[in-house]
Design a protein around this motif. Structure first.
Motif, short mmCIF file in Angstrom:
data_model
loop_
_atom_site.label_atom_id
_atom_site.label_comp_id
_atom_site.label_asym_id
_atom_site.label_seq_id
_atom_site.Cartn_x
_atom_site.Cartn_y
_atom_site.Cartn_z
N ASN A 174 -34.79 -5.02 -11.17
CA ASN A 174 -33.82 -6.07 -11.41
C ASN A 174 -33.71 -6.43 -12.88
OD1 ASN A 174 -33.02 -6.34 -8.74
ND2 ASN A 174 -34.47 -7.98 -8.30
N GLU A 175 -34.85 -6.52 -13.57
CA GLU A 175 -34.85 -6.89 -14.98
C GLU A 175 -34.06 -5.89 -15.83
OE1 GLU A 175 -38.81 -7.45 -16.42
OE2 GLU A 175 -39.30 -8.87 -14.82
N ASN A 176 -34.05 -4.63 -15.42
CA ASN A 176 -33.36 -3.58 -16.19
C ASN A 176 -32.02 -3.18 -15.58
OD1 ASN A 176 -35.41 -3.19 -18.22
ND2 ASN A 176 -36.66 -2.32 -16.61
N ASN A 177 -31.59 -3.91 -14.57
CA ASN A 177 -30.32 -3.62 -13.89
C ASN A 177 -30.26 -2.18 -13.39
OD1 ASN A 177 -29.28 -6.23 -14.26
ND2 ASN A 177 -28.72 -5.71 -16.37
N ILE A 178 -31.35 -1.73 -12.80
CA ILE A 178 -31.41 -0.38 -12.24
C ILE A 178 -31.57 -0.52 -10.72
CG2 ILE A 178 -32.75 1.76 -12.11
CD1 ILE A 178 -33.62 1.24 -15.00
N GLY A 179 -30.74 0.21 -10.01
CA GLY A 179 -30.84 0.21 -8.56
C GLY A 179 -31.42 1.52 -8.06
N VAL A 180 -31.70 1.58 -6.78
CA VAL A 180 -32.26 2.78 -6.17
C VAL A 180 -31.36 3.98 -6.43
CG1 VAL A 180 -32.91 3.87 -3.98
CG2 VAL A 180 -33.51 1.48 -4.41
N LYS A 181 -30.07 3.80 -6.35
CA LYS A 181 -29.13 4.91 -6.54
C LYS A 181 -29.18 5.49 -7.95
CE LYS A 181 -25.95 3.44 -2.97
NZ LYS A 181 -24.60 3.05 -2.61
N ASP A 182 -29.75 4.74 -8.91
CA ASP A 182 -29.85 5.21 -10.28
C ASP A 182 -31.07 6.11 -10.52
OD1 ASP A 182 -27.58 3.71 -11.18
OD2 ASP A 182 -28.84 1.91 -11.23
N LEU A 183 -31.96 6.20 -9.55
CA LEU A 183 -33.17 7.00 -9.70
C LEU A 183 -32.87 8.49 -9.60
CD1 LEU A 183 -35.63 4.94 -7.45
CD2 LEU A 183 -35.43 4.86 -9.94
N SER A 184 -33.53 9.26 -10.45
CA SER A 184 -33.40 10.72 -10.40
C SER A 184 -34.49 11.33 -9.52
CB SER A 184 -33.51 11.31 -11.80
OG SER A 184 -32.50 10.81 -12.63
N ALA A 185 -35.62 10.64 -9.41
CA ALA A 185 -36.73 11.14 -8.61
C ALA A 185 -37.69 9.99 -8.30
CB ALA A 185 -37.47 12.26 -9.33
N VAL A 186 -38.46 10.18 -7.25
CA VAL A 186 -39.55 9.28 -6.88
C VAL A 186 -40.79 10.16 -6.79
CG1 VAL A 186 -40.50 7.86 -5.02
CG2 VAL A 186 -38.10 7.64 -5.63
#
Length: 168
Positions: free
Chosen positions: A1-13
Motif C-alpha cells: 500500500n505504501e508504494n502503491n503496488i498491487g498484486v497484479k504488479d508483481l512479476s514473481a513470488v
C-alpha cells in the motif's frame, strides 16, 4: 500500500519450499499459489536448506545445512561454495560418525538455532566453524533474483512442498 503496488504488479513470488513444518508449508503454498495462479504471476521455489546456506556463502567453503526436526534428527543438505547441491536434502539421525563422514577441511556448518549450534559443536569438537542462522526471507533475495533472471519458475499447478519425510 505504501508504494502503491498491487498484486497484479508483481512479476514473481518467491517461496521457501521446505523442508519444514507440514502445516506451515501447506499454508505458505496456499497463499503463494492463491496470489500467483489467478494473476498469472511467476512462482519461484527455493529450498529452506539452501536459504540458510546462502546466509554464510561469503565464507567461500562447502556448506552443510542442518534444520532440526525432532530429537537428534535433522534435515540436511550439502552445497559447494556456488550453492550447487552436493548432498540432496534428506533427514538423518545426527551423530559423530555421520558428521565426520560428510565433513572435510573445506566445509562449514550452518544450523537453524543456537541449541542446534551447541549440539553440533559438541559432536564435531571444533573441527570446523558452526554458524547459527534463522531462516530468513532476506537470504532468499539473491537466490530469487538469480532464478528470476534465469527464468527458472515453478509450474504452479504441480509444485509441492519439499517434505523429505512423511508428516506425523
Amino acid at each position: 500500500n505504501e508504494n502503491n503496488i498491487g498484486v497484479k504488479d508483481l512479476s514473481a513470488v518467491s517461496i521457501g519450499i521446505g523442508p519444514g513444518s507440514f502445516t506451515g508449508l501447506r499454508i505458505g503454498f496456499s497463499v503463494a499459489k492463491g496470489l500467483c495462479y489467478p494473476h498469472n504471476i511467476n512462482l519461484i521455489g527455493i529450498s529452506s536448506l539452501k536459504i540458510i546456506a546462502n546466509s554464510v556463502v561469503k565464507e567461500n567453503k562447502c556448506i552443510i545445512s542442518l534444520i532440526k526436526d525432532k530429537g537428534e534428527h535433522y534435515y540436511i543438505s550439502k552445497y559447494n561454495s556456488d550453492l550447487k547441491e552436493i548432498i540432496q536434502p534428506k533427514i538423518h539421525l545426527i551423530d559423530s560418525d555421520f558428521m565426520f563422514s560428510i565433513l572435510d577441511e573445506k566445509s562449514i556448518i550452518v544450523v537453524d538455532s543456537d541449541d542446534s549450534k551447541e549440539f553440533i559443536s559438541q559432536i564435531i569438537k571444533d573441527k570446523t566453524k558452526v554458524f547459527s542462522r534463522i531462516i530468513s526471507s532476506v537470504d532468499m533475495i539473491s537466490l530469487s533474483f538469480k532464478s528470476f533472471e534465469e527464468k527458472k519458475f515453478e509450474d504452479i499447478a504441480y509444485i509441492e512442498p519439499m517434505y523429505v519425510k512423511k508428516p506425523y
